[in-house]
Design an enzyme around this catalytic site. Structure first.
Site, PDB file in Angstrom:
ATOM      1  N   ASP A 193       0.859  -1.189   0.000  1.00 10.63           N
ATOM      2  CA  ASP A 193       0.000   0.000   0.000  1.00 10.63           C
ATOM      3  C   ASP A 193       0.896   1.240   0.000  1.00 10.63           C
ATOM      4  O   ASP A 193       0.728   2.154   0.803  1.00 10.63           O
ATOM      5  CB  ASP A 193      -0.931  -0.008   1.213  1.00 10.63           C
ATOM      6  CG  ASP A 193      -1.987   1.093   1.153  1.00 10.63           C
ATOM      7  OD1 ASP A 193      -2.210   1.658   0.060  1.00 10.63           O
ATOM      8  OD2 ASP A 193      -2.593   1.402   2.205  1.00 10.63           O
ATOM      9  N   LEU A 194       1.862   1.259  -0.918  1.00 16.58           N
ATOM     10  CA  LEU A 194       2.963   2.213  -0.831  1.00 16.58           C
ATOM     11  C   LEU A 194       2.639   3.521  -1.553  1.00 16.58           C
ATOM     12  O   LEU A 194       3.325   3.927  -2.483  1.00 16.58           O
ATOM     13  CB  LEU A 194       4.240   1.587  -1.390  1.00 16.58           C
ATOM     14  CG  LEU A 194       5.548   2.316  -1.043  1.00 16.58           C
ATOM     15  CD1 LEU A 194       5.729   2.437   0.454  1.00 16.58           C
ATOM     16  CD2 LEU A 194       6.728   1.609  -1.686  1.00 16.58           C
TER      17      LEU A 194
END
Length: 265
Positions: A167-168
């Site tokens: 979830d960068l």
């Protein structure tokens, strides 16, 4: 905690900054009992074997307490260090596509059970479950499903499972100590291009510096830029589920680019 400062709320959790009896500053996420806290802690510990992350101070059914991270403005040098560190983390690898803990992105559950190859994992564990939750018109659903059918030909050359954040987006990179520190992971064994595509989705400071430094250590396969929309299908679907139709147009643009990529392949 000796004292606590309320930092607001996110996805139904209260966020707090506190000081422990021994003087350490901490960040706490507090809410109703949920497996999300243990999942995040497991992901942080796993990523922390290869990357800068906050220390997990305490985890319980209703809270997660982490070491506090003092932030600073990003710099080109910090972006380059972060790019190299991200490459090393991805190269640390994973036993399989998936993870041995329950998956979550924000407060939404994800299936982390293992799959033999990345296209299958991405289709059945990430994209299709969120299509069913997104409330899209039937024609949009069919277009997404057609894009998923093209995954094997559009995904590029096979790669081993990478150790990815999952979830960068830029808000989950804290700039501290001259590099990037990762927070709020949806960590699992995945495709390394997924993290890079997520960084690009909403923009990140000095993105080209990050990518150039990354490629010094781990060159990306030909065509990776064209595959960015493919890796953005899942996060865009997540945003449709969480925030509604305002993200539908961006999702369907990505779908059209994946369909074109599949035809070109």
């Amino acid at each position: 905690m000796e004292s606590a400062e309320d930092l607001g709320a996110s996805h139904g959790w209260r966020l707090r900054r506190g000081v422990l009896e021994d003087g350490r500053q901490v960040f706490a996420k507090v809410g109703a009992a949920s497996p999300v806290f243990a999942s995040e802690a497991a992901g942080l510990r796993w990523l922390g074997e290869a990357m800068d992350v906050p220390e997990v101070v305490e985890v319980a059914e209703d809270r997660l307490v982490l070491s506090w991270v003092d932030t600073e403005p990003p710099t080109p040098a910090a972006a380059e260090r972060f790019g190299r560190a991200l490459a090393r983390m991805h190269r640390a690898g994973a036993p399989a596509f998936g993870a041995p803990w329950p998956g979550f992105i924000a407060d939404l559950p994800m299936d982390n059970s293992a799959a033999d190859d990345w296209p299958s994992f991405y289709a059945t564990r990430r994209v299709l479950p969120f299509v069913r939750r997104a409330g899209l018109p039937a024609e949009d659903v069919r277009r997404v499903e057609r894009a998923v059918e093209r995954l094997p030909e559009a995904a590029g050359p096979p790669e081993p499972p990478a150790r990815i954040h999952g979830d960068l987006w830029s808000g989950n990179v804290l700039w501290s100590g001259g590099t990037g520190v990762l927070v709020d992971p949806a960590a699992h064994g995945g495709h390394r291009e997924t993290d890079l595509a997520m960084l690009a989705l909403f923009g990140v400071p000095y993105e080209e510096r990050i990518l150039a430094a990354y490629q010094e250590l781990s060159p990306l396969a030909d065509g990776w830029r064209e595959r960015v929309p493919l890796h953005q299908l899942h996060p865009l679907l997540v945003h449709v589920v969480l925030f509604g139709g305002s993200y539908r147009e961006s999702l369907m643009r990505a779908v059209d680019r994946v369909l074109a990529l599949g035809r070109a392949g």
